[in-house]
Every structure is written in structure tokens, then in C-alpha cells.
Design a protein around this motif. Structure first.
Motif, mmCIF file in Angstrom:
data_model
loop_
_atom_site.group_PDB
_atom_site.id
_atom_site.type_symbol
_atom_site.label_atom_id
_atom_site.label_comp_id
_atom_site.label_asym_id
_atom_site.label_seq_id
_atom_site.Cartn_x
_atom_site.Cartn_y
_atom_site.Cartn_z
ATOM 1 N N PRO A 31 0.678 -1.102 0.139
ATOM 2 C CA PRO A 31 0.094 -0.087 0.090
ATOM 3 C C PRO A 31 0.957 1.023 0.102
ATOM 4 C CG PRO A 31 -0.044 -1.119 2.348
ATOM 5 C CD PRO A 31 0.578 -2.050 1.197
ATOM 6 N N LEU A 32 2.343 1.321 0.303
ATOM 7 C CA LEU A 32 3.062 2.378 0.314
ATOM 8 C C LEU A 32 3.493 2.560 -1.051
ATOM 9 C CD1 LEU A 32 5.088 1.929 3.824
ATOM 10 C CD2 LEU A 32 2.907 3.376 3.142
ATOM 11 N N LEU A 33 3.450 1.811 -2.202
ATOM 12 C CA LEU A 33 3.934 2.041 -3.470
ATOM 13 C C LEU A 33 2.798 2.121 -4.371
ATOM 14 C CD1 LEU A 33 6.544 -0.886 -3.326
ATOM 15 C CD2 LEU A 33 6.793 1.567 -2.655
ATOM 16 N N VAL A 34 3.182 2.904 -5.349
ATOM 17 C CA VAL A 34 2.112 3.091 -6.454
ATOM 18 C C VAL A 34 2.795 2.957 -7.784
ATOM 19 C CG1 VAL A 34 0.514 4.987 -5.312
ATOM 20 C CG2 VAL A 34 2.492 5.803 -6.521
ATOM 21 N N ARG A 35 2.108 2.769 -8.896
ATOM 22 C CA ARG A 35 2.832 2.630 -10.320
ATOM 23 C C ARG A 35 3.137 3.967 -10.736
ATOM 24 N NH1 ARG A 35 -0.551 -1.914 -13.655
ATOM 25 N NH2 ARG A 35 -0.453 -3.693 -11.926
ATOM 26 N N VAL A 36 4.274 4.085 -11.534
ATOM 27 C CA VAL A 36 4.622 5.181 -12.061
ATOM 28 C C VAL A 36 3.714 5.735 -13.166
ATOM 29 C CG1 VAL A 36 6.726 6.402 -13.436
ATOM 30 C CG2 VAL A 36 7.182 4.792 -11.595
ATOM 31 N N PRO A 37 3.095 6.694 -12.912
ATOM 32 C CA PRO A 37 2.134 7.119 -14.026
ATOM 33 C C PRO A 37 2.742 7.254 -15.589
ATOM 34 C CG PRO A 37 2.236 8.932 -12.174
ATOM 35 C CD PRO A 37 3.224 8.001 -12.284
ATOM 36 N N GLY A 38 1.816 6.825 -16.451
ATOM 37 C CA GLY A 38 2.337 7.013 -17.989
ATOM 38 C C GLY A 38 3.100 5.899 -18.120
ATOM 39 N N THR A 39 3.336 4.663 -17.625
ATOM 40 C CA THR A 39 4.201 3.780 -17.886
ATOM 41 C C THR A 39 3.405 2.462 -18.267
ATOM 42 O OG1 THR A 39 4.515 2.746 -15.583
ATOM 43 C CG2 THR A 39 6.114 4.512 -16.307
ATOM 44 N N ASP A 40 3.862 1.765 -19.008
ATOM 45 C CA ASP A 40 3.161 0.489 -19.482
ATOM 46 C C ASP A 40 3.981 -0.819 -18.859
ATOM 47 O OD1 ASP A 40 1.632 1.845 -21.442
ATOM 48 O OD2 ASP A 40 3.289 2.002 -23.138
ATOM 49 N N LEU A 41 3.081 -1.782 -19.173
ATOM 50 C CA LEU A 41 3.475 -3.072 -18.438
ATOM 51 C C LEU A 41 4.698 -3.511 -19.436
ATOM 52 C CD1 LEU A 41 0.300 -4.530 -17.174
ATOM 53 C CD2 LEU A 41 1.957 -3.599 -15.664
ATOM 54 N N HIS A 42 5.528 -4.205 -18.843
ATOM 55 C CA HIS A 42 6.697 -4.733 -19.587
ATOM 56 C C HIS A 42 6.738 -6.528 -19.392
ATOM 57 C CE1 HIS A 42 8.167 -1.071 -20.968
ATOM 58 N NE2 HIS A 42 8.230 -0.484 -19.767
ATOM 59 N N MET A 43 6.138 -7.090 -20.136
ATOM 60 C CA MET A 43 6.325 -8.715 -20.285
ATOM 61 C C MET A 43 7.651 -9.169 -20.339
ATOM 62 S SD MET A 43 3.312 -9.203 -19.308
ATOM 63 C CE MET A 43 1.623 -8.461 -19.162
ATOM 64 N N TYR A 44 8.234 -9.871 -19.485
ATOM 65 C CA TYR A 44 9.736 -10.256 -19.434
ATOM 66 C C TYR A 44 9.786 -11.844 -19.866
ATOM 67 C CZ TYR A 44 10.996 -5.790 -17.848
ATOM 68 O OH TYR A 44 11.068 -4.524 -17.558
ATOM 69 N N GLY A 45 8.735 -12.697 -20.082
ATOM 70 C CA GLY A 45 8.987 -13.949 -20.445
ATOM 71 C C GLY A 45 8.081 -15.003 -19.818
ATOM 72 N N THR A 46 8.389 -16.256 -20.016
ATOM 73 C CA THR A 46 7.484 -17.093 -19.718
ATOM 74 C C THR A 46 8.009 -17.930 -18.490
ATOM 75 O OG1 THR A 46 7.150 -17.385 -22.201
ATOM 76 C CG2 THR A 46 6.239 -19.287 -20.548
#
Length: 106
Positions: free
Chosen positions: A50-65
């Protein structure tokens, strides 16, 4: 600039330097909780805090399987088969959270 993602230099996020640098994930989380900067985290880690938030304006990055590996013929044994089926079901149940598609707090 090693280790700083491309998205950190544009959009709504502006980096002015690197005041603190560590490769230890626990230290990174503590640092961002204290307001020392930003870091990249798996969504299921950052979204659960709850103390962290996503950086606004960024997309998710998928890194693999994610793979479950077994050794040779052991995959055919009952206990290994039951374990891999269990892990597969649990991961599938949390797929949206692991992929960063749902923000899970808790």
C-alpha cells in the motif's frame, strides 16, 4: 544509466540522477518506500504494497514465460506430477495479478 529503464527518461517521469543504487530487491523496496526514487518490480510485489504506486504514464513490460522444469523421467512420477499440476493451477489462478492486469492489495 545502466539498469534504469527507457521509460524513466520520458513522459511524466523525469530522472535527475541516481541518488541510491542497489541490486538487492529488499533494499530497493525500502528505498522507494522512503521516497528515494523509483524501481522496477514485479507487479504482484509492488501492487501488494500500500505504500507503493505505479509510475504514471508507464506501460507493463512482459519479461518472459515461467517454466516448471523436471529432470528426465521424474516428471512421470506421481509426486512430481501432482506438484507440477498444483503449481500450475495456483499460478493460473493468480495470472491477472502476476501479469499486472489487476491491482491486488493485501
Amino acid at each position: 544509466m545502466h539498469g534504469i529503464p527507457d521509460w524513466a527518461g520520458g513522459g511524466e517521469v523525469h530522472t535527475t540522477g541516481v541518488p541510491f543504487r542497489t541490486t538487492d530487491a529488499a533494499a530497493q523496496i525500502v528505498a522507494v518506500r522512503q521516497g528515494l526514487g523509483i524501481t522496477t518490480l514485479p507487479c504482484f510485489v509492488g501492487d501488494a504494497d500500500p505504500l507503493l504506486v505505479r509510475v504514471p504514464g508507464t506501460d507493463l513490460h512482459m519479461y518472459g514465460t515461467l517454466w516448471i522444469l523436471t529432470q528426465g523421467e521424474t516428471r512421470k512420477t506421481k509426486r512430481v506430477r501432482l506438484f507440477t499440476e498444483f503449481v500450475s493451477r495456483r499460478l493460473a489462478a493468480y495470472a491477472p495479478c502476476i501479469a499486472g492486469l489487476s491491482i491486488a492489495r493485501g
